[in-house]
Design an enzyme around this catalytic site. Structure first.
Site, PDB file in Angstrom:
ATOM      1  N   ASN A  98       0.863  -1.182   0.000  1.00  0.00           N
ATOM      2  CA  ASN A  98       0.000   0.000   0.000  1.00  0.00           C
ATOM      3  C   ASN A  98       0.901   1.234   0.000  1.00  0.00           C
ATOM      4  OD1 ASN A  98      -1.921   1.954   0.351  1.00  0.00           O
ATOM      5  ND2 ASN A  98      -2.409   1.426   2.477  1.00  0.00           N
ATOM      6  N   TRP A  99       1.045   1.820  -1.177  1.00  0.00           N
ATOM      7  CA  TRP A  99       1.986   2.941  -1.311  1.00  0.00           C
ATOM      8  C   TRP A  99       1.407   4.253  -0.808  1.00  0.00           C
ATOM      9  CZ3 TRP A  99       4.407   2.083  -6.903  1.00  0.00           C
ATOM     10  CH2 TRP A  99       5.255   0.972  -6.843  1.00  0.00           C
ATOM     11  N   LYS A 100       0.116   4.273  -0.542  1.00  0.00           N
ATOM     12  CA  LYS A 100      -0.553   5.508  -0.094  1.00  0.00           C
ATOM     13  C   LYS A 100      -0.256   6.637  -1.091  1.00  0.00           C
ATOM     14  CE  LYS A 100      -0.466   3.630   4.506  1.00  0.00           C
ATOM     15  NZ  LYS A 100      -0.502   3.839   5.950  1.00  0.00           N
ATOM     16  N   GLY A 158       1.646   2.747  11.047  1.00  0.00           N
ATOM     17  CA  GLY A 158       2.522   3.910  10.908  1.00  0.00           C
ATOM     18  C   GLY A 158       3.347   4.204  12.142  1.00  0.00           C
ATOM     19  N   SER A 199       2.757  -1.492  10.746  1.00  0.00           N
ATOM     20  CA  SER A 199       4.174  -1.431  11.134  1.00  0.00           C
ATOM     21  C   SER A 199       4.926  -2.743  10.907  1.00  0.00           C
ATOM     22  CB  SER A 199       4.310  -0.973  12.590  1.00  0.00           C
ATOM     23  OG  SER A 199       3.829   0.351  12.704  1.00  0.00           O
ATOM     24  N   GLU A 221      -5.890  -4.779  10.498  1.00  0.00           N
ATOM     25  CA  GLU A 221      -4.928  -3.711  10.759  1.00  0.00           C
ATOM     26  C   GLU A 221      -5.370  -2.911  11.985  1.00  0.00           C
ATOM     27  OE1 GLU A 221      -2.556  -2.401   7.107  1.00  0.00           O
ATOM     28  OE2 GLU A 221      -4.461  -1.353   7.034  1.00  0.00           O
ATOM     29  N   HIS A 231      -9.788   1.009   4.414  1.00  0.00           N
ATOM     30  CA  HIS A 231      -8.541   1.310   5.128  1.00  0.00           C
ATOM     31  C   HIS A 231      -8.839   2.341   6.219  1.00  0.00           C
ATOM     32  CE1 HIS A 231      -4.546   2.776   6.067  1.00  0.00           C
ATOM     33  NE2 HIS A 231      -4.096   1.640   5.560  1.00  0.00           N
TER      34      HIS A 231
HETATM   35  P1  PGA Z   1       2.496   0.781   7.808  1.00  0.00           P
HETATM   36  O1  PGA Z   1       1.078   1.022   7.099  1.00  0.00           O
HETATM   37  O2  PGA Z   1       3.018  -0.516   7.309  1.00  0.00           O
HETATM   38  O3  PGA Z   1       3.329   1.954   7.371  1.00  0.00           O
HETATM   39  O4  PGA Z   1       2.232   0.773   9.278  1.00  0.00           O
HETATM   40  C1  PGA Z   1       0.189  -0.038   6.962  1.00  0.00           C
HETATM   41  C2  PGA Z   1      -1.112   0.464   6.385  1.00  0.00           C
HETATM   42  O5  PGA Z   1      -1.552   1.569   6.690  1.00  0.00           O
HETATM   43  O6  PGA Z   1      -1.748  -0.251   5.592  1.00  0.00           O
END
Ligand code: PGA
Length: 273
Positions: free
Chosen positions: A27-29, A191, A233, A185, A112
Site C-alpha cells: 500500500n503505497w498511499k 505507521g 508497522s 490492521e 482502510h
Molecule cells: P504501515 O502502514 O506498514 O506503514 O504501518 C500499513 C497500512 O496503513 O496499511
C-alpha cells in the site's frame, strides 16, 4: 478479558508455516511523487515476484499510476487503494469500480483506516465492497480497532466491521466470497515504530477470530478458506516472526513497501517458505 473458547473446537488448526499463495499487499498511499519512480519500484518488485513462486503480490499505487503499472505487471497484480461506493454520475473527484477495472486494476483496498478516518462508515464500506465485486475487482477489506480495551470490546468492533462489509455483498452474489481477503490492521499499530506491530501470537489469535466471524456469516467452510492478512508497522525484520508464528495468510505493508530493498527481502522470504 474475553477468551477465545468459541474458536477452536477442532476446526481451526494453527498453521505453523505460511503456505503457498501467501499474499503480500504493497500500500503505497500517496507515494511516490512521480510515475518514473513508481515504475522503477514496481520493476524491482516484478523481478522479485517472478522468482518468488507462489507469492501473490499486489501493488497498490496512487490511482493515476494504475494504467502504466498494470501494463507491465506480469508476476504482480495491481490494485487501487480505494473505490467509490456509487456507480457513476456527478460526483467530482470520485473514481468508480468499473473505471478502476478499465484502468487495469484487479484488486482494490476497501475500508482502510485512513479512509474510515476521512468519513467512510461501515455502511459505506459495505457499499464499496458490493460495487467492487460487481465490477469484477477483488477486495482487500481492512478492519481493525482504534484501541484495545481490557473487556474485549475491540472484538465487537472488528466483528461489526466484517458483518457490515459482508452483508450487502451476500445479498448481491454469494459466489464471490473467495474474492474477499480480510486485512486485520489495528489502527494503533499503523505507521508506528516497527517494534509496535502486534505480536505474532496476537496476530494468530485475531486471524482465528476473523475466520470465525466469517464462518458465522457464510458457513464454516468459507470461514476457514477466507484469507486473513496482517498490517500495521511491518518491516522485513518483524515480518519473519509474524509470518512464521503469526500463522497468517499474508501481509499488508505500508512504509516498507516503498523501500526497494526491505520489501524485496520480504518477497523473497515469503517465496522461500
Ligand atoms: P504501515 O502502514 O506498514 O506503514 O504501518 C500499513 C497500512 O496503513 O496499511
Amino acid at each position: 478479558m474475553r477468551t477465545f473458547n468459541f474458536v477452536f473446537g477442532g476446526i481451526l488448526d494453527p498453521m505453523k508455516k505460511a503456505r503457498k499463495g501467501f499474499v503480500l499487499v504493497a500500500n503505497w498511499k500517496m507515494n511516490p511523487d512521480s510515475l518514473e519512480e513508481a515504475k522503477k519500484l514496481a520493476a524491482v518488485f516484478e523481478r522479485k515476484a517472478k522468482a518468488a513462486k507462489g507469492v501473490v503480490l499486489v501493488i497498490c499505487p496512487p490511482a493515476p499510476f494504475i494504467p502504466a503499472l498494470a501494463k507491465s505487471a506480469k508476476a504482480t497484480h495491481i490494485g487501487a487503494q480505494d473505490v467509490d461506493f456509487r456507480e457513476a454520475g456527478a460526483f467530482t473527484g470520485a473514481v468508480s469500480a468499473r473505471e478502476l477495472m478499465s484502468a487495469g486494476a484487479e484488486y482494490t483496498i476497501v475500508g482502510h483506516s485512513e479512509r474510515r478516518a476521512a468519513g467512510d462508515t461501515d455502511e459505506i464500506v459495505g457499499k464499496k465492497v458490493s460495487m467492487a465485486l460487481e465490477a469484477g475487482l477483488r477486495v482487500i477489506l481492512c478492519v481493525g480497532e482504534k484501541e484495545r480495551d481490557s473487556h474485549g470490546r475491540y472484538l465487537d468492533v472488528v466483528r461489526a466491521q466484517i458483518r457490515a462489509a459482508f452483508v450487502p455483498y451476500i445479498i448481491a452474489d454469494k459466489k464471490k466470497a473467495p474474492w474477499i481477503t480480510i486485512a486485520y490492521e489495528p489502527v494503533w499499530a499503523i505507521g508506528k515504530d516497527y517494534a509496535k506491530a502486534l505480536s505474532p501470537a496476537g496476530i494468530h489469535e485475531m486471524s482465528i477470530y476473523i475466520k470465525k466471524v466469517v464462518a458465522e456469516i457464510l458457513g464454516k467452510d468459507q470461514g476457514l478458506k477466507t484469507r486473513v492478512l496482517y498490517g500495521g508497522s511491518v518491516n522485513f525484520e518483524n515480518a519473519q516472526d509474524i509470518i512464521t508464528d503469526g500463522a497468517i495468510d499474508g501481509l499488508l505493508v505500508g512504509r516498507q513497501s516503498l523501500d526497494a530493498e526491505g520489501f524485496s527481502n520480504m518477497i523473497s522470504y515469503a517465496g522461500s517458505l
